[in-house]
Motif scaffolding. Structure first.
Motif, PDB file in Angstrom:
ATOM      1  N   PRO B 132      20.683   3.868  -2.125  1.00  0.00           N
ATOM      2  CA  PRO B 132      20.623   3.624  -0.679  1.00  0.00           C
ATOM      3  C   PRO B 132      19.596   2.568  -0.288  1.00  0.00           C
ATOM      4  CG  PRO B 132      20.161   5.949  -1.213  1.00  0.00           C
ATOM      5  CD  PRO B 132      20.117   5.185  -2.474  1.00  0.00           C
ATOM      6  N   PHE B 133      18.676   2.261  -1.183  1.00  0.00           N
ATOM      7  CA  PHE B 133      17.571   1.372  -0.805  1.00  0.00           C
ATOM      8  C   PHE B 133      17.969  -0.090  -0.876  1.00  0.00           C
ATOM      9  CE2 PHE B 133      15.051   4.954  -2.857  1.00  0.00           C
ATOM     10  CZ  PHE B 133      14.793   5.563  -1.642  1.00  0.00           C
ATOM     11  N   LEU B 134      17.290  -0.920  -0.079  1.00  0.00           N
ATOM     12  CA  LEU B 134      17.423  -2.365  -0.216  1.00  0.00           C
ATOM     13  C   LEU B 134      16.895  -2.743  -1.597  1.00  0.00           C
ATOM     14  CD1 LEU B 134      15.942  -3.318   3.259  1.00  0.00           C
ATOM     15  CD2 LEU B 134      18.253  -3.861   2.539  1.00  0.00           C
ATOM     16  N   PRO B 135      17.651  -3.538  -2.355  1.00  0.00           N
ATOM     17  CA  PRO B 135      17.260  -3.803  -3.752  1.00  0.00           C
ATOM     18  C   PRO B 135      15.858  -4.400  -3.875  1.00  0.00           C
ATOM     19  CG  PRO B 135      19.449  -4.665  -3.277  1.00  0.00           C
ATOM     20  CD  PRO B 135      18.909  -4.176  -1.981  1.00  0.00           C
ATOM     21  N   ALA B 136      15.511  -5.308  -2.971  1.00  0.00           N
ATOM     22  CA  ALA B 136      14.196  -5.967  -3.099  1.00  0.00           C
ATOM     23  C   ALA B 136      13.062  -4.970  -2.940  1.00  0.00           C
ATOM     24  CB  ALA B 136      14.074  -7.081  -2.064  1.00  0.00           C
ATOM     25  N   THR B 137      13.275  -3.922  -2.114  1.00  0.00           N
ATOM     26  CA  THR B 137      12.187  -2.965  -1.905  1.00  0.00           C
ATOM     27  C   THR B 137      11.968  -2.114  -3.152  1.00  0.00           C
ATOM     28  OG1 THR B 137      13.643  -1.257  -1.013  1.00  0.00           O
ATOM     29  CG2 THR B 137      12.700  -2.811   0.558  1.00  0.00           C
ATOM     30  N   VAL B 138      13.020  -1.870  -3.914  1.00  0.00           N
ATOM     31  CA  VAL B 138      12.858  -1.105  -5.155  1.00  0.00           C
ATOM     32  C   VAL B 138      12.049  -1.921  -6.156  1.00  0.00           C
ATOM     33  CG1 VAL B 138      14.073   0.047  -7.028  1.00  0.00           C
ATOM     34  CG2 VAL B 138      15.020   0.088  -4.732  1.00  0.00           C
ATOM     35  N   LYS B 139      12.277  -3.244  -6.155  1.00  0.00           N
ATOM     36  CA  LYS B 139      11.537  -4.104  -7.090  1.00  0.00           C
ATOM     37  C   LYS B 139      10.039  -4.039  -6.843  1.00  0.00           C
ATOM     38  CE  LYS B 139      14.953  -7.703  -7.943  1.00  0.00           C
ATOM     39  NZ  LYS B 139      15.298  -9.036  -7.438  1.00  0.00           N
ATOM     40  N   THR B 140       9.620  -3.830  -5.595  1.00  0.00           N
ATOM     41  CA  THR B 140       8.179  -3.808  -5.326  1.00  0.00           C
ATOM     42  C   THR B 140       7.506  -2.623  -6.012  1.00  0.00           C
ATOM     43  OG1 THR B 140       8.416  -2.459  -3.342  1.00  0.00           O
ATOM     44  CG2 THR B 140       8.513  -4.844  -3.057  1.00  0.00           C
ATOM     45  N   GLY B 141       8.264  -1.556  -6.284  1.00  0.00           N
ATOM     46  CA  GLY B 141       7.672  -0.383  -6.916  1.00  0.00           C
ATOM     47  C   GLY B 141       7.884  -0.356  -8.414  1.00  0.00           C
ATOM     48  N   THR B 142       8.440  -1.442  -8.958  1.00  0.00           N
ATOM     49  CA  THR B 142       8.789  -1.470 -10.379  1.00  0.00           C
ATOM     50  C   THR B 142       7.819  -2.368 -11.132  1.00  0.00           C
ATOM     51  OG1 THR B 142      11.082  -1.274  -9.708  1.00  0.00           O
ATOM     52  CG2 THR B 142      10.676  -1.846 -11.994  1.00  0.00           C
ATOM     53  N   TYR B 143       7.189  -1.806 -12.162  1.00  0.00           N
ATOM     54  CA  TYR B 143       6.294  -2.597 -13.000  1.00  0.00           C
ATOM     55  C   TYR B 143       6.702  -2.409 -14.449  1.00  0.00           C
ATOM     56  CZ  TYR B 143       2.137  -3.946 -15.581  1.00  0.00           C
ATOM     57  OH  TYR B 143       1.278  -4.535 -16.483  1.00  0.00           O
ATOM     58  N   ASN B 144       6.823  -3.521 -15.180  1.00  0.00           N
ATOM     59  CA  ASN B 144       7.152  -3.444 -16.606  1.00  0.00           C
ATOM     60  C   ASN B 144       8.431  -2.630 -16.838  1.00  0.00           C
ATOM     61  OD1 ASN B 144       6.288  -4.537 -18.943  1.00  0.00           O
ATOM     62  ND2 ASN B 144       5.096  -2.755 -19.582  1.00  0.00           N
ATOM     63  N   ASN B 145       9.427  -2.826 -15.990  1.00  0.00           N
ATOM     64  CA  ASN B 145      10.735  -2.166 -16.092  1.00  0.00           C
ATOM     65  C   ASN B 145      10.692  -0.656 -15.836  1.00  0.00           C
ATOM     66  OD1 ASN B 145      12.051  -4.585 -16.749  1.00  0.00           O
ATOM     67  ND2 ASN B 145      11.418  -4.360 -18.891  1.00  0.00           N
ATOM     68  N   THR B 146       9.587  -0.147 -15.326  1.00  0.00           N
ATOM     69  CA  THR B 146       9.497   1.269 -15.005  1.00  0.00           C
ATOM     70  C   THR B 146       9.203   1.404 -13.515  1.00  0.00           C
ATOM     71  OG1 THR B 146       8.512   1.613 -17.164  1.00  0.00           O
ATOM     72  CG2 THR B 146       8.362   3.438 -15.602  1.00  0.00           C
ATOM     73  N   VAL B 147       9.908   2.342 -12.865  1.00  0.00           N
ATOM     74  CA  VAL B 147       9.649   2.563 -11.443  1.00  0.00           C
ATOM     75  C   VAL B 147       8.433   3.477 -11.309  1.00  0.00           C
ATOM     76  CG1 VAL B 147      10.554   3.480  -9.286  1.00  0.00           C
ATOM     77  CG2 VAL B 147      12.080   2.298 -10.863  1.00  0.00           C
ATOM     78  N   TYR B 148       7.419   3.030 -10.586  1.00  0.00           N
ATOM     79  CA  TYR B 148       6.213   3.819 -10.383  1.00  0.00           C
ATOM     80  C   TYR B 148       6.061   4.280  -8.941  1.00  0.00           C
ATOM     81  CZ  TYR B 148       4.365   2.691 -15.002  1.00  0.00           C
ATOM     82  OH  TYR B 148       4.175   2.600 -16.348  1.00  0.00           O
ATOM     83  N   ALA B 149       6.823   3.676  -8.032  1.00  0.00           N
ATOM     84  CA  ALA B 149       6.632   4.016  -6.628  1.00  0.00           C
ATOM     85  C   ALA B 149       7.951   3.868  -5.889  1.00  0.00           C
ATOM     86  CB  ALA B 149       5.570   3.114  -5.998  1.00  0.00           C
ATOM     87  N   ALA B 150       8.127   4.719  -4.885  1.00  0.00           N
ATOM     88  CA  ALA B 150       9.343   4.667  -4.080  1.00  0.00           C
ATOM     89  C   ALA B 150       9.089   3.831  -2.834  1.00  0.00           C
ATOM     90  CB  ALA B 150       9.749   6.080  -3.676  1.00  0.00           C
ATOM     91  N   PRO B 151      10.036   2.997  -2.429  1.00  0.00           N
ATOM     92  CA  PRO B 151       9.821   2.219  -1.208  1.00  0.00           C
ATOM     93  C   PRO B 151       9.708   3.152   0.000  1.00  0.00           C
ATOM     94  CG  PRO B 151      12.098   2.031  -1.925  1.00  0.00           C
ATOM     95  CD  PRO B 151      11.361   2.755  -3.008  1.00  0.00           C
ATOM     96  N   GLN B 152       8.729   2.898   0.855  1.00  0.00           N
ATOM     97  CA  GLN B 152       8.558   3.768   2.023  1.00  0.00           C
ATOM     98  C   GLN B 152       8.751   3.003   3.324  1.00  0.00           C
ATOM     99  OE1 GLN B 152       4.939   6.066   2.172  1.00  0.00           O
ATOM    100  NE2 GLN B 152       5.226   6.515   4.328  1.00  0.00           N
ATOM    101  N   SER B 153       8.216   1.789   3.376  1.00  0.00           N
ATOM    102  CA  SER B 153       8.489   0.961   4.550  1.00  0.00           C
ATOM    103  C   SER B 153       8.567  -0.480   4.063  1.00  0.00           C
ATOM    104  CB  SER B 153       7.389   1.103   5.590  1.00  0.00           C
ATOM    105  OG  SER B 153       6.199   0.576   5.094  1.00  0.00           O
ATOM    106  N   SER B 154       9.262  -1.308   4.818  1.00  0.00           N
ATOM    107  CA  SER B 154       9.452  -2.682   4.390  1.00  0.00           C
ATOM    108  C   SER B 154       9.009  -3.625   5.498  1.00  0.00           C
ATOM    109  CB  SER B 154      10.908  -2.919   4.021  1.00  0.00           C
ATOM    110  OG  SER B 154      11.031  -4.162   3.386  1.00  0.00           O
TER     111      SER B 154
END
Lengths: 342, 426
Positions: B132-154
């Motif tokens: 459901p998320f905007l793809p770019a917002t998911v990238k902000t929480g992704t480091y080294n191919n691992t998701v560490y944070a969920a997008p909360q506001s953009s």
């Protein structure tokens, strides 16, 4: 070993004798027990100072010899850097980043620039503030109607917190601000290299001159009126009275004021940080050493510790030169003032 | 003795900075298996976030607490300064504070915290459905191919323009530069973004470079790739516009607010700004452009593709030191749920991270810029996801600033930028 310790004990005993000798001369004879009680009384202060000042200083120096954590390329996680030797120091002093010299846009490339900026600010502000402060002090020292009001109003800039001063001048120096309107100019006060530096100097002079003026005024007030009368009887004109009577007699107070201001100006952080953000010119025309330290803190503590140790050494050196060669003795001056020898 | 006292106290006076460094460094140390601890534990947790300006978090937490009597959430409010929020999080993570369970992190600091081992990877039992998320917002929480944070506001950049003077907004940068003759005819400034030397300049420079097809770092997030013809083309757009006056000379002192004030005073034809300026320009008493402006996506290179916005906003993450990670994960799901996202949008004008909300008629009615913002966010490029963000942004700011002012050539400044970003990561 035992010889050495024996010698040093002897030294200490001798020093103690020397130290207590003048006190005995003063009349009230001190017993050894009272001296020990004195030690107990100051002990809490010493312990407190050691905890809140000694520990951080030592810890910072220890940290400055450790590498900042680096990335493990495989896992992408930080791993501790290990022993750095003097590499954190050479990073700043020689502006080396890895094996090459630091490119523009790294904090390492800004070290000597910010040393220059810091000393330039110090020199410019202290010279202007002392000249203006001297003039203000001489005026305030005269007896005239409304003197109390003048003295109080002069204090106003000094009483305003620096952060607020900086914000006030930030609005004044905005492109659409008062400064450009009044001068009918279009100067980018926070953008230009020298414009931004002048903005800082003007704001600092506005704020701190009253402080210098008051310190000098305190020195002026202990000069007895008779010395001026005597000079006048001897036919000295007002310029001669100023240079031959006022200046020499106010010199101790003046030196103390200058010492305070120099040390203060070398540490300057809040005014440029808020007024220009350290920017201007090529992007760091108003970055002082303290601003650089704070910037570096987010980029690695150990490197920042080395930088703050360097800053400390620089300021210490300046203070040392002042005390050693220019005779700025705060404590002595105060004691002599109390005894009325000045 | 007197002399020594003097020097000693002078020395003390100069030590402020050293003390600060140590105070912030605190105690470190690493134990790597925190990620596997407390993963199924439930209980009370704390949510940490910067100042809740619109009083939207507290009611939401009250609503959560009403339905979760044994998993109460306490709100820890930080200051409203991004730097201070960052430093506060660093201190508590270093102290391994078990009471900082769910943290709200500015998108640019996710990589740093992840690389320090402070954030719980959102994998396995903590995996979120990203669709459901905007793809770019998911990238902000992704480091080294691992998701560490969920997008909360953009947050994304918009082009504000005067619809009374420019009936159709420019689709490309060249069109916009062409429209500058209109500004000249009305004795206005043409275009301004955020060009003072601070984080905003990184945002604007990155937008120009990304729009022209360049990139700051390669997809690994580490290797700088800014010394390219495409990046030069992007930066040259800003440099030329500043040189010929289409960007007014005072714009290199502009942050968001100065640009907004100039636009509201009717002195600026085009402005790049965040969505927050929309409601202010509509409602401010001093605004003379209340019904005379509209927003468009940032201009692109050719008309087929709008410009690439930089991405702002915040992500939500779970601390590795949390004692109740199962509850923390449920709370993150609650924060990113459609319902909560809608509340954020309505009450605090925060741009949602769920793409379907941008087409929600009731939301669009209240926030008319949403469809435009969606176009902007669909083309958005996150700022470099790097654990050395402060140094990387310094490298971009300093060299872009020098290029725009004309202190050095675009080529030289990109070469220096490339070297400085490389030095930042070594």
């Amino acid at each position: 070993m035992s010889v050495t310790s024996g010698v040093s004990t002897g030294d200490t005993a001798e020093q103690q004798t020397q130290a207590s000798a003048p006190e005995r001369k003063r009349g009230a004879s001190l017993h050894r027990g009272e001296g020990r009680r004195g030690i107990y009384l100051v002990a809490p202060t010493i312990i407190l100072l050691a905890a809140v000042i000694g520990y951080p200083v030592v810890k910072a120096i220890v940290m400055s010899f450790q590498k900042d954590p680096g990335l493990d390329k495989a896992t992408g996680m930080f791993v501790s850097g290990g022993n750095a030797g003097f590499s954190n120091y050479t990073h700043w002093i020689l502006q080396r980043c890895g094996t090459a010299s630091c490119p523009p846009g790294t904090l390492g490339a800004e070290f000597w620039d910010s040393v220059g900026t810091t000393f330039m600010f110090t020199l410019a502000t202290v010279v202007i503030e002392v000249l203006l402060g001297m003039w203000m002090a001489v005026v305030m020292n005269r007896a005239f109607r409304g003197r109390g009001l003048l003295r109080a109003s002069v204090l106003v800039p000094w009483a305003i917190p620096t952060a607020i001063t900086a914000k006030l001048w930030y609005f004044i120096f905005a492109y659409d601000g008062i400064a450009n309107r009044v001068l009918h100019t279009h100067i980018l006060w926070t953008g230009g290299e020298w414009a931004s530096r002048f903005a800082i100097i003007i704001a600092d002079v506005w704020k701190t001159t009253p402080f210098i003026a008051l310190l000098i005024l305190a020195g002026l007030q202990v000069i007895p009126a008779e010395t001026y009368e005597a000079a006048r009887v001897d036919g000295a004109n007002s310029w001669q009275r100023f240079t031959k009577v006022t200046l020499p007699l106010v010199r101790p107070a003046l030196m103390v004021a200058i010492l305070f201001r120099v040390l203060d100006a070398l540490r300057i952080y809040d005014l440029p940080a808020i007024l220009t953000g350290g920017g201007g010119g090529t992007g760091h025309a108003t970055t002082t050493l303290s601003i650089l330290v704070v910037d570096q803190i987010r980029g690695g503590f150990n490197s920042a510790a080395a930088l703050s140790t360097l800053t400390f050494l620089l300021i210490f050196l300046v203070a040392f030169i002042f005390v050693k060669f220019l005779g700025a003795h705060v404590v002595q001056t105060q004691q002599r003032q109390q005894k009325g020898t000045i | 003795m007197i002399r020594r006292t003097r020097v000693f106290s002078a020395a003390m006076a100069s030590l402020g900075a050293g003390v600060l460094v140590v105070a912030m460094a605190g105690c470190g140390g690493d134990d790597s298996n925190n990620a596997s601890k407390n993963t199924n534990a439930r209980g009370p947790i704390t949510y940490v976030q910067g100042k809740d300006n619109n009083n939207v978090i507290r009611p939401l937490i009250a609503q959560w607490n009403a339905s979760h009597p044994n998993e109460q959430v306490t709100f820890k409010e930080q200051s409203d300064q991004a730097d201070q929020q960052h430093d506060d999080l660093v201190q508590h993570f270093q102290a391994k504070d078990a009471n900082y369970d769910v943290v709200n992190v500015d998108v640019v600091y996710v990589a740093e915290f992840a690389a320090k081992g402070w954030l719980q990877p959102l994998t396995g039992q903590f995996a979120l459905d990203a669709s459901p998320f905007l793809p770019a917002t998911v990238k902000t929480g992704t480091y080294n191919n691992t998701v560490y944070a969920a997008p909360q506001s953009s947050d994304g950049g918009l082009l504000y323009y005067r619809k009374d003077l420019v009936p159709t907004p420019p689709k490309t940068w060249d069109e916009m530069m062409g429209d500058c003759s209109i500004a000249k005819a009305h004795k206005m400034d043409c275009y301004a973004g955020q060009f003072a030397k601070y984080e905003g300049l990184t945002v604007n420079a990155a937008e120009a470079i990304n729009t022209a097809g360049g990139e700051i770092v390669k997809s690994d997030g580490r290797t700088p790739d800014v010394d390219t013809p495409a990046a030069a083309k992007g930066l040259t757009m800003l440099v030329d516009a500043y040189k010929n006056g289409n960007i007014p000379q005072q714009a290199i002192t502009y942050q968001e607010e100065q640009g907004r004030q100039s636009f509201e005073a009717g002195k600026l034809l085009f402005m790049r700004n965040w969505p927050y300026a929309y409601s202010l320009a509509t409602t401010d008493g001093s605004s003379v452009v209340k019904d005379k402006f509209a927003v468009a996506p940032l201009p692109g290179i050719d008309a087929s593709k709008p410009g690439a916005s930089s991405l702002g906003g915040h992500d939500a993450a779970i601390s590795q030191y949390s004692a109740h990670k199962a509850t923390a994960f449920d709370f993150i799901k609650f924060l990113t749920s459609e319902e909560t996202q809608k509340t954020f949008a309505v009450k605090a004008s925060l741009a949602p991270v769920i793409s379907s909300l941008y087409d929600d008629p009731t939301l669009v009615k209240q926030l008319p810029y949403l469809p435009t913002l969606k176009a902007s966010l669909n083309n958005a490029v996150p700022r470099p996801v790097t654990p050395f963000y402060p140094a990387v942004t310094e490298a971009i700011e300093t060299n872009a600033y020098a290029a725009i002012k004309g202190d050095k050539t675009v080529d030289q400044s990109l070469k220096d930028m490339q070297a400085a970003i490389k030095a930042a990561g070594s």
